[in-house]
Enzyme design. Structure first.
Site, short mmCIF file in Angstrom:
data_model
loop_
_atom_site.label_atom_id
_atom_site.label_comp_id
_atom_site.label_asym_id
_atom_site.label_seq_id
_atom_site.Cartn_x
_atom_site.Cartn_y
_atom_site.Cartn_z
N ALA A 65 37.26 22.21 29.69
CA ALA A 65 38.57 22.85 29.92
C ALA A 65 38.43 23.73 31.16
CB ALA A 65 38.94 23.69 28.71
N GLY A 93 35.27 20.32 26.74
CA GLY A 93 36.44 19.46 26.62
C GLY A 93 36.20 18.08 27.21
N GLU A 96 30.47 25.60 24.80
CA GLU A 96 31.48 26.63 24.59
C GLU A 96 30.91 27.95 24.07
OE1 GLU A 96 31.76 23.47 23.88
OE2 GLU A 96 33.79 22.74 24.25
N GLU A 154 34.62 16.23 24.48
CA GLU A 154 35.64 16.05 23.44
C GLU A 154 36.62 14.96 23.83
OE1 GLU A 154 36.48 20.30 23.50
OE2 GLU A 154 36.15 20.33 21.35
N1 T1G Z 1 36.49 25.71 34.57
C1 T1G Z 1 36.84 26.25 35.75
N2 T1G Z 1 36.04 26.29 36.84
C2 T1G Z 1 34.82 25.73 36.70
C3 T1G Z 1 34.37 25.15 35.50
C4 T1G Z 1 35.28 25.15 34.39
N3 T1G Z 1 34.96 24.60 33.22
N4 T1G Z 1 33.10 24.70 35.69
C5 T1G Z 1 32.78 24.99 36.95
N5 T1G Z 1 33.80 25.60 37.56
C6 T1G Z 1 33.83 26.04 38.97
C7 T1G Z 1 32.83 27.15 39.24
O1 T1G Z 1 33.39 28.41 38.94
C8 T1G Z 1 32.59 26.95 40.73
O2 T1G Z 1 33.73 27.50 41.40
C9 T1G Z 1 32.67 25.43 40.91
O3 T1G Z 1 33.42 24.94 39.77
C10 T1G Z 1 31.30 24.77 40.91
O4 T1G Z 1 30.64 25.20 39.71
C11 T1G Z 1 38.52 23.11 24.80
C12 T1G Z 1 37.36 25.40 25.51
C13 T1G Z 1 29.60 21.72 35.47
C14 T1G Z 1 27.15 22.21 35.23
O5 T1G Z 1 31.31 25.63 30.11
O6 T1G Z 1 28.28 24.50 33.52
O7 T1G Z 1 35.79 23.00 27.48
O8 T1G Z 1 32.49 29.23 42.75
O9 T1G Z 1 28.76 26.38 40.91
O10 T1G Z 1 26.05 24.43 39.74
O11 T1G Z 1 36.46 22.82 23.78
O12 T1G Z 1 29.83 24.37 36.65
O13 T1G Z 1 33.08 27.01 43.76
O14 T1G Z 1 34.89 28.67 43.23
O15 T1G Z 1 28.66 25.95 38.41
O16 T1G Z 1 27.03 22.07 40.18
C15 T1G Z 1 33.22 24.15 28.80
C16 T1G Z 1 30.95 25.14 32.89
C17 T1G Z 1 34.47 24.89 29.17
C18 T1G Z 1 30.96 24.03 31.84
C19 T1G Z 1 28.25 22.28 37.46
N6 T1G Z 1 32.52 23.73 30.01
N7 T1G Z 1 30.47 24.65 34.19
O17 T1G Z 1 27.30 23.20 37.96
O18 T1G Z 1 28.50 24.02 40.06
S1 T1G Z 1 35.30 25.48 27.74
C20 T1G Z 1 31.61 24.54 30.58
C21 T1G Z 1 29.14 24.41 34.38
C22 T1G Z 1 35.88 24.08 26.97
C23 T1G Z 1 37.04 23.02 25.05
C24 T1G Z 1 36.44 24.26 25.60
C25 T1G Z 1 28.77 24.03 35.78
C26 T1G Z 1 28.45 22.54 35.96
P1 T1G Z 1 33.55 28.14 42.89
P2 T1G Z 1 29.07 25.49 39.75
P3 T1G Z 1 27.13 23.41 39.55
#
Ligand code: T1G
Length: 697
Positions: free
Chosen positions: A67, A107, A130, A110
């Site tokens: 998400a 997500g 999450e 999911e």
């Molecule tokens: N939402 C918004 N922005 C995100 C994002 C996300 N999920 N993931 C990364 N970004 C942005 C980050 O801030 C950065 O922005 C750019 O993308 C590159 O990220 C309903 C509720 C995927 C392993 O927790 O673990 O799904 O600084 O530097 O090192 O059940 O990003 O360039 O402006 O980290 O290559 C669950 C979080 C969400 C994954 C890539 N998902 N992301 O790593 O790049 S909650 C996560 C990561 C959810 C559902 C629930 C990593 C990555 P900027 P980065 P990276």
């Protein structure tokens, strides 16, 4: 950051397969426009008899990373409809195939589990992280994952938040096929083939394997240790148990409610704040992707003591050869012995092989001659915390190091400008303040001196990432950011004891906030003699009398903390702190001598005075520009000092309490609020507002 709302999903045909490609760079987060695009694609597939299957794939470097975390604060009706999209998939008449590369997280996984099938390239990773954001899988993950991989594995994945490789996921039945070669072609061929096959039961129709009461009881016990004080882990266990004991729809509905509860918690706000703050801290005004960066292919380290050895290990772990220099053979041998022993202990725990140990040790060259550092791309001085010693070393380095080499000091408080002043290349001098143990602690304070060049700074930030550190740029002052704040924190802690509290009660008040160690436990571990020497030095520099506080008197009895099995507390072989009656008596005698009548100090007062002493000094640091952002300070405190990430760091924690109440409490307990803190409080603002004002949030 504006969130675009145009459709982010392209539709293309490959024979009888409709391909839906999600294009929402950089990580295909489920932002507004993505659910609309997917639903439109599914409607198109349903309406076209010539379409017999659907493939969903991520454009660019990854499938869906989850998400869009930035949309969590949007009103519910504006939030992207991930659940609705998955429900549409779950009931879709034609086979749907998720084609996964990069990561399918949260997500994203999911969404994939809502499809009929999942295929992936072998180095893809899938997971439900999450819990690391203080929430829980809120689009069916808590109900589907246990039905696919069983209760035990699902709990392990959801509570750790760590991803698994596609190959393991295939063994678990979470991935149906590993695609070699072109993922899209493989996915389309698979979809084409499955169009003729009677589909397997939907995941939502499966029963959970291994969902016994004992498994959930054990999980509840486990999170008491691994996630002390946190909300979402217990909600995850409850929902996983529902998956094993109630119909899918019931668990699906319960999950939505519990997701909202977790999402709206201060803990989730704290963890989401840190997620973005850590990424923001890597952005430095004036440093762009065009700033020249030198590749670090070799490193020199001066000093093979605890810090020098730990620093060396970071480079060896990243495959960068190190020449480590000492002044005497026995010190050099001892240093190398400690490095080897650390690696061998890791190997004994099965976290690396003995071959890995030898590979790393082969990259390490011991030397007694600084001239051997002449070809190093970076040289890090990690010797005794004394300015004269450091100046002497940098004077000699200036004559030895090759042009363009970075000259770094691991000093934890001293003036890097003064160190740079003895060289002819101040633009190449920087502070790299590692935290002990340097091979473990992730924080690296990158101290930008007045003349440090942009290229040296950018190279140091890139190096931090390469050696898996969280690099945060700080300015030059006594203690930079972390230690400057912790000195104030220590002053306040000693004052609270002077006024009537016992050291163990003060420590307990910070344990209650979620810190693994309170101020006195931490001082005993670091070594009381270090703080003692800093207080003596600071008093001397300020022309003040020699400090003679109750803690100074403990040190003067030769009690230096854990390293002497006695400090404020006593320590046996378990290294657990035990209060010492004699030390308590010393404190009581001290109070009597100073005419202090002890008073009762509540845990709440103790917690507030200590936490807010950090915040107040942090506000001064922001005013002076020593830290760029309040978020940077939070990252420093979480990665360097054990401040609980679910509190978001000291500045975020203060914002959550309300800065007006923080100011009132500071004044109530005799601390003068910093002007910036007072201004933000008067304006009803938070530290996040401050960062946004600076365009740095
Ligand atoms: N939402 C918004 N922005 C995100 C994002 C996300 N999920 N993931 C990364 N970004 C942005 C980050 O801030 C950065 O922005 C750019 O993308 C590159 O990220 C309903 C509720 C995927 C392993 O927790 O673990 O799904 O600084 O530097 O090192 O059940 O990003 O360039 O402006 O980290 O290559 C669950 C979080 C969400 C994954 C890539 N998902 N992301 O790593 O790049 S909650 C996560 C990561 C959810 C559902 C629930 C990593 C990555 P900027 P980065 P990276």
């Amino acid at each position: 950051m504006t969130i675009p709302d145009e459709h982010r999903v392209d539709q293309t045909r490959q024979d009888d397969v409709l391909v839906l490609t999600i294009n929402n760079p950089p990580v295909n987060a489920f932002s507004p426009g993505v659910p609309e695009g997917l639903k439109a694609g599914l409607d198109a597939a349903a309406a076209d008899d010539s379409v017999r299957a659907v493939v969903i794939i991520g454009g660019g470097r990854t499938f869906v990373a989850g998400a869009d975390i930035r949309t969590f604060n949007l009103p519910r009706e504006q939030a992207p409809d991930l659940r609705g999209t998955i429900q549409k998939l779950d009931g879709f008449a034609k086979p749907t195939v998720a084609a996964i590369h990069g990561t399918a997280l949260g997500g994203g996984l999911e969404l994939a589990m809502g499809c009929t099938y999942r295929v992936a390239v072998k180095d893809a990773q899938v997971g439900l992280p999450e819990v690391k954001l203080g929430v829980l899988p809120g689009a069916g993950g808590t109900q589907r994952l246990p039905r696919v991989v069983g209760a035990q594995k699902a709990l392990e994945m959801m509570l750790s938040g760590n991803p698994i490789r596609a190959t393991e996921a295939q063994q678990l039945g979470l991935i149906d096929r590993i695609v070699d070669g072109d993922l899209l072609a493989g996915a389309v061929a698979f979809a084409h083939k499955m169009a003729d096959v009677r589909p397997l039961p939907r995941i939502s129709e499966l029963a959970v394997q291994g969902g016994t009461p004992e498994v959930f009881a054990a999980a509840r016990e486990g999170i008491k240790k691994t996630h002390r004080g946190q909300l979402s882990p217990s909600l995850i266990v409850d929902l996983a148990e529902m998956a094993a004991t109630t119909p899918f729809e019931e668990g699906w509905d319960a999950e939505a409610a519990k997701f909202m509860e977790a999402k709206d918690s201060p803990q989730s706000r704290g963890l989401r704040h840190i997620f973005f703050a850590e990424r923001e801290s890597a952005k430095i005004p004036g440093i762009t992707k065009d700033t020249p960066i030198t590749e670090i292919k070799s490193a020199g380290i001066i000093g093979a003591g605890t810090m020098g050895g730990g620093i060396a290990m970071n480079f060896l772990n990243a495959g960068i050869p190190v020449t480590i220099v000492e002044t005497a053979q026995d010190a050099l041998d001892r240093g190398l012995g400690v490095i080897r022993k650390n690696y061998e202990n890791t190997a004994k725990k099965g976290r690396m092989s003995m071959d890995d140990v030898e590979t790393r040790m082969a990259l390490l060259t011991p030397s007694l001659d600084m001239a051997d550092l002449k070809d190093a791309d970076i040289i890090i001085e990690a010797v005794f915390e004394n300015m004269d010693v450091k100046k002497d070393i940098f004077t000699r380095l200036d004559a030895i190091a090759k042009p363009g080499a970075i000259l770094a000091s691991n000093t934890s408080t001293l003036d890097v400008n003064e160190i740079a002043s003895v060289t002819k290349r101040p633009e190449s001098v920087i502070g790299l303040h590692f935290f002990s143990p340097a091979n473990v602690m992730k924080l690296l304070e990158i101290v930008r001196a007045d003349q440090t060049s942009d290229s040296v700074l950018a190279t140091s930030m890139a190096l931090a990432k390469k050696i898996k550190k969280v690099g945060v740029v700080v300015g030059v002052c006594d203690g930079f950011v972390g230690n400057r704040m912790v000195h104030r924190y220590g002053d306040e802690a000693r004052k609270i004891v002077e006024e009537g509290a016992r050291p163990e009660d003060v420590d307990a008040s910070m344990n209650a906030l979620g810190l693994p160690m309170g101020p006195f436990q931490m001082s005993d571990m670091a070594g009381l003699d270090i703080g003692y020497a800093i207080r003596q030095h600071q008093a001397k520099v300020a022309g003040k009398p020699k400090p003679d506080g109750w803690l100074d008197r403990i040190v003067e009895r030769g009690r230096k903390g854990q390293k002497t099995q006695a400090g404020i507390y006593d320590y046996d072989e378990t290294r657990r702190p035990k209060p010492n009656a004699e030390m308590q008596q010393l404190i009581e005698d001290y109070r009597a001598e100073k005419g202090i009548t002890p008073r009762e100090i509540t845990p709440e007062e103790s917690t507030k005075r200590l936490a807010y002493s950090l915040v107040n000094e942090g506000a001064k640091i922001l005013e002076e520009g020593i830290a760029q952002r309040a978020g940077d300070i939070d990252v420093i405190y979480i990665y360097g000092y054990g401040f609980p990430a679910y509190r978001g760091g000291p500045m975020q924690y203060a914002s959550e309490q309300g800065l007006q109440s923080v100011v009132a409490d500071l004044e109530r307990y005799g601390q003068t609020p910093a002007p910036l803190l007072k201004r933000l409080a008067d304006e009803g603002k938070t530290f996040a507002d401050f960062d946004a004002e600076k365009g740095r949030g």
